[in-house]
Design a protein around this motif. Structure first.
Motif, PDB file in Angstrom:
ATOM      1  N   ARG A 233      33.824  27.449  40.533  1.00 33.51           N
ATOM      2  CA  ARG A 233      33.053  28.346  39.670  1.00 33.51           C
ATOM      3  C   ARG A 233      31.936  29.078  40.405  1.00 33.51           C
ATOM      4  NH1 ARG A 233      32.245  30.528  34.469  1.00 33.51           N
ATOM      5  NH2 ARG A 233      30.035  30.593  34.077  1.00 33.51           N
ATOM      6  N   PHE A 234      31.142  28.346  41.185  1.00 29.54           N
ATOM      7  CA  PHE A 234      29.917  28.920  41.733  1.00 29.54           C
ATOM      8  C   PHE A 234      29.967  29.275  43.213  1.00 29.54           C
ATOM      9  CE2 PHE A 234      28.524  26.230  38.140  1.00 29.54           C
ATOM     10  CZ  PHE A 234      28.073  27.253  37.315  1.00 29.54           C
ATOM     11  N   GLN A 235      31.037  28.897  43.898  1.00 29.44           N
ATOM     12  CA  GLN A 235      31.139  29.231  45.311  1.00 29.44           C
ATOM     13  C   GLN A 235      32.382  30.066  45.601  1.00 29.44           C
ATOM     14  OE1 GLN A 235      28.754  28.523  47.698  1.00 29.44           O
ATOM     15  NE2 GLN A 235      29.960  29.887  48.967  1.00 29.44           N
ATOM     16  N   ILE A 236      33.538  29.548  45.254  1.00 30.15           N
ATOM     17  CA  ILE A 236      34.781  30.224  45.639  1.00 30.15           C
ATOM     18  C   ILE A 236      34.980  31.533  44.872  1.00 30.15           C
ATOM     19  CG2 ILE A 236      37.292  30.017  45.702  1.00 30.15           C
ATOM     20  CD1 ILE A 236      36.890  27.013  46.281  1.00 30.15           C
ATOM     21  N   ALA A 237      34.774  31.517  43.570  1.00 31.08           N
ATOM     22  CA  ALA A 237      34.960  32.760  42.792  1.00 31.08           C
ATOM     23  C   ALA A 237      34.052  33.886  43.305  1.00 31.08           C
ATOM     24  CB  ALA A 237      34.759  32.494  41.301  1.00 31.08           C
ATOM     25  N   PRO A 238      32.743  33.639  43.525  1.00 30.41           N
ATOM     26  CA  PRO A 238      31.917  34.717  44.090  1.00 30.41           C
ATOM     27  C   PRO A 238      32.325  35.109  45.508  1.00 30.41           C
ATOM     28  CG  PRO A 238      30.538  33.006  43.118  1.00 30.41           C
ATOM     29  CD  PRO A 238      31.935  32.488  43.112  1.00 30.41           C
ATOM     30  N   GLU A 239      32.736  34.125  46.320  1.00 28.36           N
ATOM     31  CA  GLU A 239      33.220  34.446  47.669  1.00 28.36           C
ATOM     32  C   GLU A 239      34.421  35.373  47.590  1.00 28.36           C
ATOM     33  OE1 GLU A 239      34.332  30.986  49.900  1.00 28.36           O
ATOM     34  OE2 GLU A 239      32.264  30.393  50.261  1.00 28.36           O
ATOM     35  N   GLU A 240      35.351  35.043  46.697  1.00 26.14           N
ATOM     36  CA  GLU A 240      36.560  35.865  46.568  1.00 26.14           C
ATOM     37  C   GLU A 240      36.221  37.282  46.129  1.00 26.14           C
ATOM     38  OE1 GLU A 240      39.002  33.464  44.009  1.00 26.14           O
ATOM     39  OE2 GLU A 240      39.874  32.392  45.716  1.00 26.14           O
ATOM     40  N   GLN A 241      35.259  37.437  45.236  1.00 27.70           N
ATOM     41  CA  GLN A 241      34.838  38.776  44.819  1.00 27.70           C
ATOM     42  C   GLN A 241      34.254  39.552  45.997  1.00 27.70           C
ATOM     43  OE1 GLN A 241      32.112  38.071  41.600  1.00 27.70           O
ATOM     44  NE2 GLN A 241      33.740  37.556  40.147  1.00 27.70           N
ATOM     45  N   ALA A 242      33.408  38.871  46.793  1.00 25.14           N
ATOM     46  CA  ALA A 242      32.794  39.526  47.950  1.00 25.14           C
ATOM     47  C   ALA A 242      33.845  39.901  48.990  1.00 25.14           C
ATOM     48  CB  ALA A 242      31.736  38.608  48.564  1.00 25.14           C
ATOM     49  N   LEU A 243      34.797  39.011  49.228  1.00 21.57           N
ATOM     50  CA  LEU A 243      35.834  39.296  50.226  1.00 21.57           C
ATOM     51  C   LEU A 243      36.785  40.390  49.756  1.00 21.57           C
ATOM     52  CD1 LEU A 243      36.535  35.658  51.453  1.00 21.57           C
ATOM     53  CD2 LEU A 243      35.276  37.459  52.658  1.00 21.57           C
ATOM     54  N   LEU A 244      37.055  40.424  48.461  1.00 20.60           N
ATOM     55  CA  LEU A 244      37.887  41.501  47.925  1.00 20.60           C
ATOM     56  C   LEU A 244      37.178  42.844  48.074  1.00 20.60           C
ATOM     57  CD1 LEU A 244      40.534  42.221  46.523  1.00 20.60           C
ATOM     58  CD2 LEU A 244      39.401  41.827  44.329  1.00 20.60           C
ATOM     59  N   ALA A 245      35.880  42.854  47.803  1.00 18.21           N
ATOM     60  CA  ALA A 245      35.110  44.092  47.974  1.00 18.21           C
ATOM     61  C   ALA A 245      35.067  44.502  49.445  1.00 18.21           C
ATOM     62  CB  ALA A 245      33.689  43.903  47.433  1.00 18.21           C
ATOM     63  N   ARG A 246      35.001  43.533  50.336  1.00 21.67           N
ATOM     64  CA  ARG A 246      34.876  43.818  51.772  1.00 21.67           C
ATOM     65  C   ARG A 246      36.205  44.205  52.411  1.00 21.67           C
ATOM     66  NH1 ARG A 246      32.975  45.204  56.204  1.00 21.67           N
ATOM     67  NH2 ARG A 246      32.343  43.816  57.858  1.00 21.67           N
ATOM     68  N   PHE A 247      37.300  43.502  52.050  1.00 20.56           N
ATOM     69  CA  PHE A 247      38.564  43.695  52.743  1.00 20.56           C
ATOM     70  C   PHE A 247      39.659  44.319  51.887  1.00 20.56           C
ATOM     71  CE2 PHE A 247      36.473  40.125  54.962  1.00 20.56           C
ATOM     72  CZ  PHE A 247      36.315  40.733  56.196  1.00 20.56           C
ATOM     73  N   GLY A 248      39.403  44.522  50.603  1.00 16.18           N
ATOM     74  CA  GLY A 248      40.310  45.251  49.726  1.00 16.18           C
ATOM     75  C   GLY A 248      41.715  44.703  49.621  1.00 16.18           C
TER      76      GLY A 248
END
Length: 156
Positions: A127-142
């Motif tokens: 909930r608090f680590q992986i989901a935000p990481e995935e959002q950031a990585l999706l924004a960064r690497f598309g």
């Protein structure tokens, strides 16, 4: 709620807190009869520790070798998408290694209630680590990250 808790607690610290809580639970309730013979229990602990060391070590080495940030608190600073080694099988081998350490600790403690620690660890991380990481990585690497997510499971 997720906004202010997202990527704020370093996962190693979370694992330590969960481990401490597991020890507290084990100390307050009597141990249940051993479900595993001592030899099997020891073998399971050693196997979990070995898997944890392999996962952690190889995952950290993959990040160091590719010269990208290892900080779980700032995933948006990633300079490259790491997809080799254990990252071919799990998007989170470092967290999987920490989970193996907590499971080994639970087996060592010999108290079923101690399994609440690994469960809490996984729930918090999802909930608090992986989901935000995935959002950031999706924004960064598309699209390359989206394709990686389709190929590789979050945990295993």
């Amino acid at each position: 709620m997720m906004g202010w808790l997202a990527c704020k607690l370093p996962p190693p610290l979370l694992a330590l807190l969960c481990g401490w809580g597991m020890a507290q639970l084990a100390a307050r309730w009597p141990q249940w009869p051993a479900a595993l013979p001592p030899v099997l229990r020891t073998a399971l602990i050693l196997a979990l520790l070995l898997v944890a060391v392999l996962l952690e070590g190889s995952a950290v080495w993959a990040f160091v070798r590719r010269r990208t940030t290892i900080s779980p608190l700032q995933p948006q600073r990633s300079s490259i998408l790491v997809v080799e080694g254990f990252y071919r099988f799990s998007r989170n081998p470092m967290y999987l290694g920490m989970l193996c350490l907590l499971l080994a600790w639970a087996v060592w403690l010999g108290q079923w209630l101690a399994l609440a620690g690994p469960l809490l660890f996984v729930l918090w991380l999802n909930r608090f680590q992986i989901a935000p990481e995935e959002q950031a990585l999706l924004a960064r690497f598309g699209s390359s990250y989206a394709a990686y997510c389709r190929r590789v499971r979050r945990w295993l």
